[in-house]
Design a protein around this motif. Structure first.
Motif, PDB file in Angstrom:
ATOM      1  N   GLU A   1      68.159 -12.535  18.736  1.00 34.80           N
ATOM      2  CA  GLU A   1      67.905 -11.464  17.783  1.00 34.80           C
ATOM      3  C   GLU A   1      68.700 -11.743  16.515  1.00 34.80           C
ATOM      4  OE1 GLU A   1      69.174  -7.897  19.869  1.00 34.80           O
ATOM      5  OE2 GLU A   1      67.064  -7.415  20.205  1.00 34.80           O
ATOM      6  N   PRO A   2      68.180 -11.364  15.356  1.00 32.82           N
ATOM      7  CA  PRO A   2      68.982 -11.504  14.145  1.00 32.82           C
ATOM      8  C   PRO A   2      70.230 -10.627  14.254  1.00 32.82           C
ATOM      9  CG  PRO A   2      66.865 -10.426  13.683  1.00 32.82           C
ATOM     10  CD  PRO A   2      66.878 -10.783  15.115  1.00 32.82           C
ATOM     11  N   GLY A   3      71.366 -11.215  13.943  1.00 37.28           N
ATOM     12  CA  GLY A   3      72.632 -10.504  14.041  1.00 37.28           C
ATOM     13  C   GLY A   3      73.444 -10.905  15.260  1.00 37.28           C
ATOM     14  N   ALA A   4      72.801 -11.473  16.266  1.00 40.84           N
ATOM     15  CA  ALA A   4      73.528 -11.946  17.448  1.00 40.84           C
ATOM     16  C   ALA A   4      74.337 -13.183  17.069  1.00 40.84           C
ATOM     17  CB  ALA A   4      72.545 -12.276  18.565  1.00 40.84           C
ATOM     18  N   ARG A   5      75.534 -13.291  17.630  1.00 42.92           N
ATOM     19  CA  ARG A   5      76.397 -14.439  17.333  1.00 42.92           C
ATOM     20  C   ARG A   5      76.899 -15.043  18.631  1.00 42.92           C
ATOM     21  NH1 ARG A   5      80.652 -11.506  14.572  1.00 42.92           N
ATOM     22  NH2 ARG A   5      79.664  -9.786  15.626  1.00 42.92           N
ATOM     23  N   LEU A   6      76.721 -16.345  18.752  1.00 47.21           N
ATOM     24  CA  LEU A   6      77.171 -17.047  19.938  1.00 47.21           C
ATOM     25  C   LEU A   6      78.638 -17.431  19.793  1.00 47.21           C
ATOM     26  CD1 LEU A   6      74.006 -19.264  20.342  1.00 47.21           C
ATOM     27  CD2 LEU A   6      74.601 -17.213  21.620  1.00 47.21           C
ATOM     28  N   ALA A   7      79.389 -17.254  20.881  1.00 41.64           N
ATOM     29  CA  ALA A   7      80.820 -17.559  20.871  1.00 41.64           C
ATOM     30  C   ALA A   7      81.044 -19.061  20.933  1.00 41.64           C
ATOM     31  CB  ALA A   7      81.496 -16.873  22.053  1.00 41.64           C
ATOM     32  N   ASP A   8      82.175 -19.493  20.424  1.00 39.05           N
ATOM     33  CA  ASP A   8      82.533 -20.914  20.480  1.00 39.05           C
ATOM     34  C   ASP A   8      82.391 -21.434  21.906  1.00 39.05           C
ATOM     35  OD1 ASP A   8      83.132 -20.904  17.792  1.00 39.05           O
ATOM     36  OD2 ASP A   8      85.286 -20.604  18.097  1.00 39.05           O
ATOM     37  N   GLY A   9      81.931 -22.665  22.030  1.00 42.54           N
ATOM     38  CA  GLY A   9      81.796 -23.296  23.334  1.00 42.54           C
ATOM     39  C   GLY A   9      80.474 -23.042  24.028  1.00 42.54           C
ATOM     40  N   TRP A  10      79.561 -22.340  23.388  1.00 38.70           N
ATOM     41  CA  TRP A  10      78.291 -22.009  24.036  1.00 38.70           C
ATOM     42  C   TRP A  10      77.451 -23.239  24.332  1.00 38.70           C
ATOM     43  CZ3 TRP A  10      73.532 -23.135  21.967  1.00 38.70           C
ATOM     44  CH2 TRP A  10      73.470 -23.425  20.600  1.00 38.70           C
ATOM     45  N   THR A  11      77.605 -24.279  23.539  1.00 40.07           N
ATOM     46  CA  THR A  11      76.733 -25.457  23.708  1.00 40.07           C
ATOM     47  C   THR A  11      76.933 -26.122  25.067  1.00 40.07           C
ATOM     48  OG1 THR A  11      78.328 -26.842  22.520  1.00 40.07           O
ATOM     49  CG2 THR A  11      76.519 -25.911  21.240  1.00 40.07           C
ATOM     50  N   GLU A  12      78.166 -26.210  25.544  1.00 40.10           N
ATOM     51  CA  GLU A  12      78.429 -26.866  26.827  1.00 40.10           C
ATOM     52  C   GLU A  12      77.709 -26.143  27.962  1.00 40.10           C
ATOM     53  OE1 GLU A  12      80.848 -26.031  24.637  1.00 40.10           O
ATOM     54  OE2 GLU A  12      81.538 -28.003  23.989  1.00 40.10           O
ATOM     55  N   SER A  13      77.743 -24.832  27.941  1.00 38.75           N
ATOM     56  CA  SER A  13      77.089 -24.045  28.979  1.00 38.75           C
ATOM     57  C   SER A  13      75.570 -24.229  28.946  1.00 38.75           C
ATOM     58  CB  SER A  13      77.447 -22.565  28.803  1.00 38.75           C
ATOM     59  OG  SER A  13      76.919 -21.801  29.839  1.00 38.75           O
ATOM     60  N   VAL A  14      74.996 -24.264  27.756  1.00 40.54           N
ATOM     61  CA  VAL A  14      73.550 -24.442  27.631  1.00 40.54           C
ATOM     62  C   VAL A  14      73.144 -25.850  28.053  1.00 40.54           C
ATOM     63  CG1 VAL A  14      71.618 -24.533  26.005  1.00 40.54           C
ATOM     64  CG2 VAL A  14      73.244 -22.637  25.910  1.00 40.54           C
ATOM     65  N   ILE A  15      73.889 -26.856  27.613  1.00 43.58           N
ATOM     66  CA  ILE A  15      73.579 -28.238  28.007  1.00 43.58           C
ATOM     67  C   ILE A  15      73.626 -28.385  29.520  1.00 43.58           C
ATOM     68  CG2 ILE A  15      74.444 -30.619  27.959  1.00 43.58           C
ATOM     69  CD1 ILE A  15      75.299 -30.058  25.027  1.00 43.58           C
ATOM     70  N   ASP A  16      74.645 -27.822  30.149  1.00 47.32           N
ATOM     71  CA  ASP A  16      74.753 -27.870  31.607  1.00 47.32           C
ATOM     72  C   ASP A  16      73.553 -27.198  32.258  1.00 47.32           C
ATOM     73  OD1 ASP A  16      76.265 -28.428  34.072  1.00 47.32           O
ATOM     74  OD2 ASP A  16      76.428 -26.239  34.187  1.00 47.32           O
ATOM     75  N   HIS A  17      73.163 -26.048  31.757  1.00 44.15           N
ATOM     76  CA  HIS A  17      72.030 -25.322  32.337  1.00 44.15           C
ATOM     77  C   HIS A  17      70.724 -26.116  32.219  1.00 44.15           C
ATOM     78  CE1 HIS A  17      69.437 -22.047  33.567  1.00 44.15           C
ATOM     79  NE2 HIS A  17      68.683 -22.337  32.526  1.00 44.15           N
ATOM     80  N   VAL A  18      70.412 -26.596  31.037  1.00 46.45           N
ATOM     81  CA  VAL A  18      69.118 -27.276  30.852  1.00 46.45           C
ATOM     82  C   VAL A  18      69.054 -28.615  31.582  1.00 46.45           C
ATOM     83  CG1 VAL A  18      68.674 -26.086  28.665  1.00 46.45           C
ATOM     84  CG2 VAL A  18      69.650 -28.379  28.628  1.00 46.45           C
ATOM     85  N   SER A  19      70.205 -29.203  31.875  1.00 44.46           N
ATOM     86  CA  SER A  19      70.190 -30.465  32.616  1.00 44.46           C
ATOM     87  C   SER A  19      70.012 -30.253  34.115  1.00 44.46           C
ATOM     88  CB  SER A  19      71.476 -31.259  32.353  1.00 44.46           C
ATOM     89  OG  SER A  19      72.593 -30.609  32.918  1.00 44.46           O
ATOM     90  N   ARG A  20      70.271 -29.037  34.611  1.00 45.97           N
ATOM     91  CA  ARG A  20      70.217 -28.770  36.050  1.00 45.97           C
ATOM     92  C   ARG A  20      69.154 -27.770  36.480  1.00 45.97           C
ATOM     93  NH1 ARG A  20      76.322 -28.480  38.180  1.00 45.97           N
ATOM     94  NH2 ARG A  20      77.197 -30.103  36.880  1.00 45.97           N
ATOM     95  N   GLN A  21      68.708 -26.937  35.581  1.00 46.50           N
ATOM     96  CA  GLN A  21      67.839 -25.819  35.955  1.00 46.50           C
ATOM     97  C   GLN A  21      66.503 -25.887  35.225  1.00 46.50           C
ATOM     98  OE1 GLN A  21      68.818 -23.504  38.209  1.00 46.50           O
ATOM     99  NE2 GLN A  21      70.811 -24.473  38.405  1.00 46.50           N
ATOM    100  N   SER A  22      65.542 -25.182  35.751  1.00 40.62           N
ATOM    101  CA  SER A  22      64.277 -25.038  35.031  1.00 40.62           C
ATOM    102  C   SER A  22      63.992 -23.580  34.710  1.00 40.62           C
ATOM    103  CB  SER A  22      63.129 -25.622  35.854  1.00 40.62           C
ATOM    104  OG  SER A  22      62.998 -24.926  37.073  1.00 40.62           O
ATOM    105  N   MET A  23      64.758 -22.674  35.281  1.00 43.66           N
ATOM    106  CA  MET A  23      64.504 -21.255  35.031  1.00 43.66           C
ATOM    107  C   MET A  23      65.215 -20.787  33.762  1.00 43.66           C
ATOM    108  SD  MET A  23      66.722 -19.099  37.849  1.00 43.66           S
ATOM    109  CE  MET A  23      65.805 -17.623  37.488  1.00 43.66           C
ATOM    110  N   PRO A  24      64.762 -19.692  33.180  1.00 45.71           N
ATOM    111  CA  PRO A  24      65.405 -19.144  31.972  1.00 45.71           C
ATOM    112  C   PRO A  24      66.836 -18.690  32.251  1.00 45.71           C
ATOM    113  CG  PRO A  24      63.222 -18.200  32.287  1.00 45.71           C
ATOM    114  CD  PRO A  24      63.558 -18.951  33.543  1.00 45.71           C
ATOM    115  N   ALA A  25      67.600 -18.550  31.177  1.00 47.38           N
ATOM    116  CA  ALA A  25      68.985 -18.085  31.287  1.00 47.38           C
ATOM    117  C   ALA A  25      69.311 -17.181  30.114  1.00 47.38           C
ATOM    118  CB  ALA A  25      69.941 -19.279  31.317  1.00 47.38           C
TER     119      ALA A  25
END
Length: 169
Positions: free
Chosen positions: A77-101
């Protein structure tokens, strides 16, 4: 790797805040492209998107999803802000999972279960990481990013999000 999709309507200031939280991931090459799907803004939303190098579409969220270059989409959503370090969690998820997060709310913004159940919060309040193919299929019967995300089973990411302020009507 990721395409970020943000649906807007008169959200120039909120869009700028969200885009600022994505800069580091764009520099690292994790965010491949950002698509702003606008639904009739009369403010300077298009200028904010253009200055940030985003693709700007007015044909609806389905068109934005089809134009995505990444195999995975990050819907915010416009206005939402991701906290520092979010990329590691997303990379881990997309490399192991196929379901949404979805992201976890920042500690100061977490609410009790009963409050969450009856608050009528947006389905995109906590963002959504979803495979492009699944988003394309869902967008065929959905008129908005909110409708794509509504009712979708998802995993919870370790990374935090500061949710957007509720939109003024």
């Amino acid at each position: 790797m990721l395409t970020v999709l943000i649906e807007t309507r008169n959200d120039e200031e909120a869009l700028a805040r969200t885009l600022a939280s994505l800069v580091g991931a764009a520099v690292e090459g994790i965010v491949r492209d950002v698509i702003v799907c606008d639904s009739g803004s009369t403010d300077q939303t298009h200028r904010v998107a253009e200055h940030a190098g985003c693709h700007y579409v007015t044909e609806g969220v389905a068109a934005g999803i089809r134009q995505a270059k990444g195999e995975w989409l990050l819907m915010l959503e416009p206005g939402a802000r991701l906290a520092d370090g979010w990329t590691e969690s997303v990379i881990d998820h997309v490399s192991r999972q196929s379901m949404p997060a979805r992201f976890s709310r920042a500690r100061g913004e977490r609410r009790a279960l009963f409050t969450r159940m009856f608050s009528g919060q947006s389905a995109l309040a906590e963002g959504l990481v979803i495979r492009k193919g699944q988003a394309v299929a869902l967008s065929k019967s959905a008129a908005s990013a909110e409708a794509v995300a509504r009712g979708l089973a998802s995993r919870r990411l370790e990374a935090e999000i500061r949710v957007a302020e509720p939109r003024r009507k």
